[in-house]
Design a protein around this motif. Structure first.
Motif, PDB file in Angstrom:
ATOM      1  N   SER A  28     -28.048 -22.254  -3.350  1.00 23.55           N
ATOM      2  CA  SER A  28     -26.624 -21.427  -2.809  1.00 23.55           C
ATOM      3  C   SER A  28     -25.757 -22.213  -2.318  1.00 23.55           C
ATOM      4  O   SER A  28     -24.172 -21.789  -2.344  1.00 23.55           O
ATOM      5  CB  SER A  28     -27.121 -20.980  -1.920  1.00 23.55           C
ATOM      6  N   TYR A  60     -25.445 -23.603  -0.274  1.00 23.35           N
ATOM      7  CA  TYR A  60     -25.398 -23.520   1.631  1.00 23.35           C
ATOM      8  C   TYR A  60     -25.831 -24.081   1.783  1.00 23.35           C
ATOM      9  O   TYR A  60     -27.387 -23.983   1.875  1.00 23.35           O
ATOM     10  CB  TYR A  60     -24.684 -22.085   1.470  1.00 23.35           C
ATOM     11  N   VAL A  90     -27.642 -25.722   5.256  1.00 27.27           N
ATOM     12  CA  VAL A  90     -28.242 -25.321   6.521  1.00 27.27           C
ATOM     13  C   VAL A  90     -28.988 -26.299   6.952  1.00 27.27           C
ATOM     14  O   VAL A  90     -30.407 -26.857   6.642  1.00 27.27           O
ATOM     15  CB  VAL A  90     -29.228 -23.785   6.660  1.00 27.27           C
ATOM     16  N   ASN A  96     -32.818 -26.267   4.648  1.00 30.87           N
ATOM     17  CA  ASN A  96     -33.292 -24.966   4.355  1.00 30.87           C
ATOM     18  C   ASN A  96     -33.712 -25.942   2.544  1.00 30.87           C
ATOM     19  O   ASN A  96     -33.000 -27.087   2.580  1.00 30.87           O
ATOM     20  CB  ASN A  96     -32.154 -23.965   3.600  1.00 30.87           C
ATOM     21  N   GLU A 152     -34.674 -24.933  -1.049  1.00 28.06           N
ATOM     22  CA  GLU A 152     -34.410 -24.033  -2.009  1.00 28.06           C
ATOM     23  C   GLU A 152     -35.037 -23.767  -2.923  1.00 28.06           C
ATOM     24  O   GLU A 152     -36.210 -24.985  -3.423  1.00 28.06           O
ATOM     25  CB  GLU A 152     -33.521 -23.281  -2.567  1.00 28.06           C
ATOM     26  N   ALA A 212     -37.992 -19.663  -1.394  1.00 27.37           N
ATOM     27  CA  ALA A 212     -36.728 -20.449  -0.524  1.00 27.37           C
ATOM     28  C   ALA A 212     -37.219 -20.855   1.104  1.00 27.37           C
ATOM     29  O   ALA A 212     -37.836 -19.238   1.827  1.00 27.37           O
ATOM     30  CB  ALA A 212     -36.036 -19.834  -0.516  1.00 27.37           C
ATOM     31  N   CYS A 242     -35.643 -20.958   4.820  1.00 26.12           N
ATOM     32  CA  CYS A 242     -35.142 -21.067   5.795  1.00 26.12           C
ATOM     33  C   CYS A 242     -35.024 -22.694   7.039  1.00 26.12           C
ATOM     34  O   CYS A 242     -36.512 -23.094   7.008  1.00 26.12           O
ATOM     35  CB  CYS A 242     -34.205 -20.536   7.018  1.00 26.12           C
ATOM     36  N   ALA A 243     -33.932 -23.235   7.512  1.00 27.31           N
ATOM     37  CA  ALA A 243     -33.874 -24.640   7.670  1.00 27.31           C
ATOM     38  C   ALA A 243     -34.520 -24.248   9.320  1.00 27.31           C
ATOM     39  O   ALA A 243     -34.898 -25.170  10.111  1.00 27.31           O
ATOM     40  CB  ALA A 243     -32.696 -24.915   8.117  1.00 27.31           C
ATOM     41  N   GLU A 244     -34.575 -22.883   9.777  1.00 26.15           N
ATOM     42  CA  GLU A 244     -35.484 -22.528  11.086  1.00 26.15           C
ATOM     43  C   GLU A 244     -36.169 -22.878  11.001  1.00 26.15           C
ATOM     44  O   GLU A 244     -37.521 -23.441  11.690  1.00 26.15           O
ATOM     45  CB  GLU A 244     -34.711 -21.270  12.199  1.00 26.15           C
ATOM     46  N   PHE A 289     -25.969 -17.902  11.948  1.00 23.31           N
ATOM     47  CA  PHE A 289     -26.883 -16.879  12.771  1.00 23.31           C
ATOM     48  C   PHE A 289     -28.181 -17.537  11.646  1.00 23.31           C
ATOM     49  O   PHE A 289     -27.954 -16.539  10.283  1.00 23.31           O
ATOM     50  CB  PHE A 289     -26.284 -15.457  13.228  1.00 23.31           C
ATOM     51  N   PRO A 290     -29.220 -17.073  12.446  1.00 24.63           N
ATOM     52  CA  PRO A 290     -30.751 -16.916  12.104  1.00 24.63           C
ATOM     53  C   PRO A 290     -31.068 -15.554  11.135  1.00 24.63           C
ATOM     54  O   PRO A 290     -30.599 -14.911  11.910  1.00 24.63           O
ATOM     55  CB  PRO A 290     -31.265 -17.606  13.056  1.00 24.63           C
TER      56      PRO A 290
HETATM   57  N1  THU Z   1     -30.743 -19.954   5.231  1.00 23.34           N
HETATM   58  C1  THU Z   1     -31.332 -20.759   6.280  1.00 23.34           C
HETATM   59  O1  THU Z   1     -31.335 -21.913   5.939  1.00 23.34           O
HETATM   60  N2  THU Z   1     -30.821 -19.974   7.614  1.00 23.34           N
HETATM   61  C2  THU Z   1     -30.242 -19.246   8.321  1.00 23.34           C
HETATM   62  O2  THU Z   1     -30.227 -18.826   9.148  1.00 23.34           O
HETATM   63  C3  THU Z   1     -29.478 -18.165   6.872  1.00 23.34           C
HETATM   64  C4  THU Z   1     -30.087 -18.379   5.763  1.00 23.34           C
HETATM   65  C5  THU Z   1     -30.699 -20.292   4.368  1.00 23.34           C
HETATM   66  C6  THU Z   1     -29.696 -20.395   3.164  1.00 23.34           C
HETATM   67  C7  THU Z   1     -29.694 -20.365   1.576  1.00 23.34           C
HETATM   68  O3  THU Z   1     -30.620 -21.593   1.144  1.00 23.34           O
HETATM   69  C8  THU Z   1     -31.057 -19.103   1.488  1.00 23.34           C
HETATM   70  O4  THU Z   1     -31.215 -19.111   2.889  1.00 23.34           O
HETATM   71  C9  THU Z   1     -31.456 -18.996   0.980  1.00 23.34           C
HETATM   72  O5  THU Z   1     -32.924 -18.076   0.923  1.00 23.34           O
END
Ligand code: THU
Length: 137
Positions: free
Chosen positions: A22, A24, A26, A42, A44, A51, A53-55, A91-92
């Motif tokens: 991505s 992207y 986080v 995050n 992946e 993958a 997520c960071a949270e 946003f989560p």
């Molecule tokens: N992603 C997060 O890590 N936290 C969020 O709040 C939204 C999205 C990640 C970004 C990208 O890695 C995507 O989720 C892959 O599942």
């Protein structure tokens, strides 16, 4: 340790994001009731559905360290190479909101930030109304 410090921790966590698909990145920083902070980014996978997520990385790190009561989480996100202030609030996703609900509950403070000075905050109850949680079972 509060808002701006927690956002700073999330920005540091974002530096370790693994997001070759991505692009992207986080970062998240979760504040436990003990006062400890748990970073997450995050992670992946070539099998996209694997993958994380960071949270959730932050929540799982906290539980693995013995913390099961959470006060607040700060989240930052932006394309790799982008510097704060990012163009949007991260946003989560719904999965993360559900995972945060389990041990954070409706009062958990969710801070979505573009940088330390530009942020919005919500309770998890606002982001996940009528949630299904342990109190339902
Ligand atoms: N992603 C997060 O890590 N936290 C969020 O709040 C939204 C999205 C990640 C970004 C990208 O890695 C995507 O989720 C892959 O599942």
């Amino acid at each position: 340790m509060y808002r701006t410090e927690l956002i700073h921790e999330a920005l540091k966590a974002r530096e370790n994001a693994y997001c070759p698909y991505s692009h992207y990145a986080v970062g998240a920083a979760l504040l436990g009731k003990s006062g400890s902070v748990y970073r997450g980014c995050n992670v992946e996978n070539a099998s996209y559905g694997a993958a994380n997520c960071a949270e959730r990385t932050a929540v799982y790190s906290a539980v693995a360290a013995g913390e099961k009561k959470f006060v607040a989480i700060a989240i930052v996100g932006g394309l790799e190479g982008a510097q704060p202030p990012f163009s949007q609030f991260a946003f989560p996703c719904g999965v993360c909101r559900q995972v945060l609900w389990e041990l954070g509950g409706e009062k958990l403070l969710v801070i979505v930030a573009r940088d330390e000075d530009n942020y919005q905050e919500y309770t998890l109850g606002e982001l996940l109304p009528e949630a299904f949680g342990p109190e339902k079972l």
